[in-house]
Design a protein around this motif. Structure first.
Motif, PDB file in Angstrom:
ATOM      1  N   PRO A  93       0.815  -1.227   0.000  1.00 50.30           N
ATOM      2  CA  PRO A  93       0.000   0.000   0.000  1.00 50.30           C
ATOM      3  C   PRO A  93       0.843   1.268   0.000  1.00 50.30           C
ATOM      4  N   LEU A  94       1.895   1.278   0.804  1.00 49.19           N
ATOM      5  CA  LEU A  94       2.745   2.464   0.854  1.00 49.19           C
ATOM      6  C   LEU A  94       3.525   2.637  -0.447  1.00 49.19           C
ATOM      7  N   ALA A  95       4.054   1.512  -0.970  1.00 53.47           N
ATOM      8  CA  ALA A  95       4.786   1.590  -2.233  1.00 53.47           C
ATOM      9  C   ALA A  95       3.854   2.000  -3.368  1.00 53.47           C
ATOM     10  N   ASN A  96       2.622   1.493  -3.349  1.00 50.29           N
ATOM     11  CA  ASN A  96       1.647   1.837  -4.377  1.00 50.29           C
ATOM     12  C   ASN A  96       1.382   3.336  -4.367  1.00 50.29           C
ATOM     13  N   LYS A  97       1.239   3.896  -3.166  1.00 47.21           N
ATOM     14  CA  LYS A  97       1.006   5.335  -3.053  1.00 47.21           C
ATOM     15  C   LYS A  97       2.225   6.126  -3.536  1.00 47.21           C
ATOM     16  N   SER A  98       3.408   5.623  -3.216  1.00 46.91           N
ATOM     17  CA  SER A  98       4.631   6.311  -3.603  1.00 46.91           C
ATOM     18  C   SER A  98       4.810   6.316  -5.115  1.00 46.91           C
ATOM     19  N   TYR A  99       4.658   5.122  -5.708  1.00 44.30           N
ATOM     20  CA  TYR A  99       4.823   5.041  -7.160  1.00 44.30           C
ATOM     21  C   TYR A  99       3.730   5.822  -7.897  1.00 44.30           C
ATOM     22  N   ALA A 100       2.523   5.834  -7.323  1.00 44.34           N
ATOM     23  CA  ALA A 100       1.439   6.618  -7.940  1.00 44.34           C
ATOM     24  C   ALA A 100       1.789   8.101  -7.911  1.00 44.34           C
ATOM     25  N   SER A 101       2.367   8.562  -6.800  1.00 45.01           N
ATOM     26  CA  SER A 101       2.780   9.951  -6.693  1.00 45.01           C
ATOM     27  C   SER A 101       3.874  10.263  -7.712  1.00 45.01           C
ATOM     28  N   MET A 102       4.798   9.305  -7.888  1.00 49.28           N
ATOM     29  CA  MET A 102       5.861   9.501  -8.880  1.00 49.28           C
ATOM     30  C   MET A 102       5.274   9.585 -10.287  1.00 49.28           C
ATOM     31  N   ALA A 103       4.270   8.739 -10.550  1.00 49.31           N
ATOM     32  CA  ALA A 103       3.622   8.769 -11.870  1.00 49.31           C
ATOM     33  C   ALA A 103       2.934  10.110 -12.100  1.00 49.31           C
ATOM     34  N   ASN A 104       2.271  10.630 -11.067  1.00 47.61           N
ATOM     35  CA  ASN A 104       1.618  11.929 -11.194  1.00 47.61           C
ATOM     36  C   ASN A 104       2.648  13.041 -11.399  1.00 47.61           C
ATOM     37  N   MET A 105       3.803  12.895 -10.767  1.00 51.64           N
ATOM     38  CA  MET A 105       4.870  13.871 -10.966  1.00 51.64           C
ATOM     39  C   MET A 105       5.261  13.944 -12.439  1.00 51.64           C
ATOM     40  N   LYS A 106       5.326  12.787 -13.059  1.00 46.00           N
ATOM     41  CA  LYS A 106       5.703  12.772 -14.475  1.00 46.00           C
ATOM     42  C   LYS A 106       4.638  13.443 -15.339  1.00 46.00           C
ATOM     43  N   LYS A 107       3.373  13.240 -14.970  1.00 44.54           N
ATOM     44  CA  LYS A 107       2.299  13.819 -15.779  1.00 44.54           C
ATOM     45  C   LYS A 107       2.270  15.346 -15.706  1.00 44.54           C
ATOM     46  N   VAL A 108       2.745  15.901 -14.577  1.00 49.95           N
ATOM     47  CA  VAL A 108       2.705  17.357 -14.439  1.00 49.95           C
ATOM     48  C   VAL A 108       4.053  17.997 -14.782  1.00 49.95           C
ATOM     49  N   GLN A 109       4.963  17.221 -15.335  1.00 49.05           N
ATOM     50  CA  GLN A 109       6.275  17.780 -15.682  1.00 49.05           C
ATOM     51  C   GLN A 109       6.178  18.971 -16.640  1.00 49.05           C
ATOM     52  N   PRO A 110       5.263  18.939 -17.643  1.00 50.36           N
ATOM     53  CA  PRO A 110       5.147  20.134 -18.511  1.00 50.36           C
ATOM     54  C   PRO A 110       4.810  21.405 -17.709  1.00 50.36           C
ATOM     55  N   LYS A 111       3.903  21.291 -16.742  1.00 50.92           N
ATOM     56  CA  LYS A 111       3.563  22.437 -15.917  1.00 50.92           C
ATOM     57  C   LYS A 111       4.758  22.874 -15.058  1.00 50.92           C
ATOM     58  N   MET A 112       5.532  21.915 -14.594  1.00 46.29           N
ATOM     59  CA  MET A 112       6.707  22.243 -13.783  1.00 46.29           C
ATOM     60  C   MET A 112       7.735  22.994 -14.618  1.00 46.29           C
ATOM     61  N   LEU A 113       7.890  22.594 -15.886  1.00 48.82           N
ATOM     62  CA  LEU A 113       8.826  23.283 -16.770  1.00 48.82           C
ATOM     63  C   LEU A 113       8.354  24.708 -17.034  1.00 48.82           C
ATOM     64  N   GLU A 114       7.047  24.869 -17.185  1.00 46.73           N
ATOM     65  CA  GLU A 114       6.506  26.216 -17.407  1.00 46.73           C
ATOM     66  C   GLU A 114       6.810  27.120 -16.205  1.00 46.73           C
TER      67      GLU A 114
END
Length: 603
Positions: free
Chosen positions: A399-420
């Motif tokens: 459960p903890l790893a699932n939450k962590s990896y999900a957060s990492m996946a979301n980080m990747k999805k918002v990378q364009p906004k982070m670059l902006e």
């Protein structure tokens, strides 16, 4: 942010592993080499001294009244072999399912003991472990029980007393051995040795007073050793003098510390145990519970240097025409977890389980061993038990790893906004950071969540390392193929084509199959994430698996197998979670980019 996080995690892991490597491997090996040279030099000097003396005699300072008498063999060492040393005295044979050896009738001490189930190496023809050895040998090591008397008692049993066998002369679990000795003051001593099927001896002494006046005498016991292990101990476990007595509780004195302190005397006790412990073996005394006793841990420099754990009871009074019995126990054998725990419980030996050094993190290490040992009983192979343990640990923390990896996946999805944000506030780091925090809050992202899968591996890694390092159950435990000892490094090497070229390589070049597999899995796991744009970070990203492969090559094979299997499960787990979250898996693109021919500047 993610790249920086990965960079710091990598650096932290690098420092951790380098520290572990230096602390637990490089330094102990260097110390072991120095110690081997010192012991060899000492042995040569002692043999020179022995040229004009008789081995086994005691020419040291006489014992003070009421003190434990001098240890035998303190002035000389014989160059003769073990069998020749054993042949110089009369003996009673020891033969049990676990032990073989003999009782030296001079002193009635245990100084000849071999462990039937344990050999020095994994070779089938390797000799059995010799735990106890006669005092006259360079590696003299023995356990002894005796008495301290006075003028009224006359001569009482001590290190030079020659006992007589009364009846049976072979000690087995079903046939005890009885020894007798009488002095000129009307005292008769009857000592009965008994032993179980494992490693515990019981020594029962009955003193019969046929004189006309009461006498008082004290009972003593000691474990004496003239050498110390050539494989130096590390901070990951204790080797040396040990005991648990009185209000002070656990006492641990490494060889180096007792050499410096010379002697340590805790308070008196009425229960407990004390002795000398090695990584896998131990010899300990359990004094009688009938009399208070004074424990002591000491290093002596008179004659031959020696290490000693001993006890001396308060005086025992035996009236005229009466008798008294004192009983002590001697543990001499392998520190098998199940047997040690059983002795602690069945014989009520206070905290005898501490003979095995589980460390400060025993609350993690003990359950880890229990899990591996339980799975071993099911699979019949410790290697498979380690693999199954890894799966169970992964499932517990899923459960903890699932939450962590999900957060990492979301980080990747918002990378364009982070670059902006970085481009928009390139000149204002404060506003850039505030905008980033607002983005994390809006998207419900924890930028540190990806650290948890790595952080959780550290205590599991250490506890498994501890279990592999300290428990004898892992010693010489085979896996499959060439791995015949999970507690030892992988014996193969890439640099001699895994044994095809008959050449002896330096340790740093012993990069076996399993370390290579571990390195490949680590490489693939790191390639699951985007390559950092910074060249320095990218270089670390690329070379870290190679560095870890070289460092992990010297670790126990069981630990390397665990790490490789854990990496494989992490790759599968991360891939499944990222796909479920709709995030792109970078593995294939990273591999293609790594091996794709880079365009020249002219192009």
């Amino acid at each position: 942010m993610e790249n920086n996080r990965n960079f710091f995690i990598t650096i932290a892991l690098s420092v951790l592993i380098l520290a572990v490597w230096q602390y637990f491997y490089v330094l102990p090996r260097s110390e072991a080499q120095r110690e081997a040279a010192r012991v060899e030099q000492q042995r040569v000097e002692e043999q020179k001294k022995a040229a004009g003396t008789n081995p086994g005699t005691d020419t040291g300072t006489p014992a003070a009244p009421g003190a434990i008498p001098n240890a035998p063999g303190t002035d000389a060492v014989t160059p003769a072999g073990r069998e020749q040393a054993l042949a110089t005295t009369t003996r009673a044979r020891i033969d049990t399912p676990s032990l073989e050896g003999s009782i030296n009738l001079t002193g009635a001490r245990l100084d000849d003991l071999k462990l039937k189930h344990y050999t020095e190496t994994v070779d089938k023809n390797s000799p059995e472990i010799s735990l106890l050895n006669p005092a006259a040998l360079p590696n003299g090591y023995y356990a002894e029980i005796g008495f301290v008397g006075n003028d009224k008692t006359g001569a009482v049993p001590g290190p030079e007393t020659v006992w007589a066998v009364d009846g049976n002369a072979t000690l087995t679990p079903t046939t005890p051995v009885t020894l007798t000795y009488s002095n000129d003051k009307g005292l008769t001593f009857e000592r009965t040795f008994s032993v179980d099927t494992n490693y515990m001896f019981t020594v029962s002494d009955t003193v019969q007073n046929a004189g006309t006046a009461a006498v008082s005498l004290s009972n003593y016991g000691r474990v004496t050793r003239f050498d110390k292990p050539l494989v130096a101990s590390t901070y990951v476990l204790h080797e040396g003098l040990i005991g648990f007595t009185g209000t002070e509780g656990l006492q641990e004195h490494k060889y180096a510390s007792i050499e410096k302190d010379k002697q340590f005397t805790p308070g008196k006790s009425t229960d407990g145990w004390l002795g000398i412990t090695d990584k896998y073996w131990a010899v300990t005394l359990v004094p009688t519970e009938k009399q208070p006793f004074q424990p002591r841990y000491a290093y002596f420099e008179d004659g031959r240097h020696r290490y000693q754990s001993d006890f001396l009871t308060d005086p025992i009074t035996v009236d005229a025409g009466q008798s008294a019995t004192v009983e002590s126990e001697i543990f001499a054998g392998a520190k098998e977890v199940g047997k040690i725990n059983a002795y602690a419980e069945d014989r009520h030996i206070k905290r005898f389980d501490l003979l095995i050094d589980w460390g400060w993190f025993h609350f993690i290490t003990k359950p880890m061993f229990w899990l591996i040992d339980t799975l071993y009983k099911f699979f019949g192979n410790f290697g498979l038990a380690i693999l199954a343990t890894t799966v169970i640990v992964k499932a517990i923390f899923y459960p903890l790893a699932n939450k962590s990896y999900a957060s990492m996946a979301n980080m990747k999805k918002v990378q364009p906004k982070m670059l902006e944000i970085r481009e928009k506030y390139a000149d204002d780091k404060m506003k850039q950071q505030q905008a980033m925090m607002e983005l994390y809050k809006t998207e419900k992202i924890n930028p540190l969540a990806g650290c948890w899968p790595v952080a959780l591996q550290i205590p599991v890694f250490f506890s498994l390392y501890k279990v592999l390092y300290i428990t004898i159950e892992m010693r010489h435990a085979p896996f499959f193929g060439w791995i015949q000892d999970l507690a030892a490094p992988d014996p193969t090497s890439l640099f001699n084509l895994f044994g095809l070229i008959p050449v002896t390589l330096p340790h740093m070049l012993m990069i076996g199959v399993w370390p290579l597999i571990m390195g490949v899995t680590m490489f693939l796991q790191m390639r699951m994430n985007p390559t950092p744009p910074d060249p320095t970070q990218a270089a670390i990203f690329t070379w870290m698996p190679v560095i870890f492969t070289f460092m992990m090559a010297g670790f126990p094979a069981g630990l390397v197998i665990y790490w490789a299997w854990n990496n494989t499960l992490s790759i599968l787990q991360q891939g499944i979670i990222m796909k479920r979250q709709g995030a792109k898996i970078e593995l294939w693109d990273n591999l293609v980019a790594l091996f794709r021919k880079k365009p020249s500047p002219a192009e």
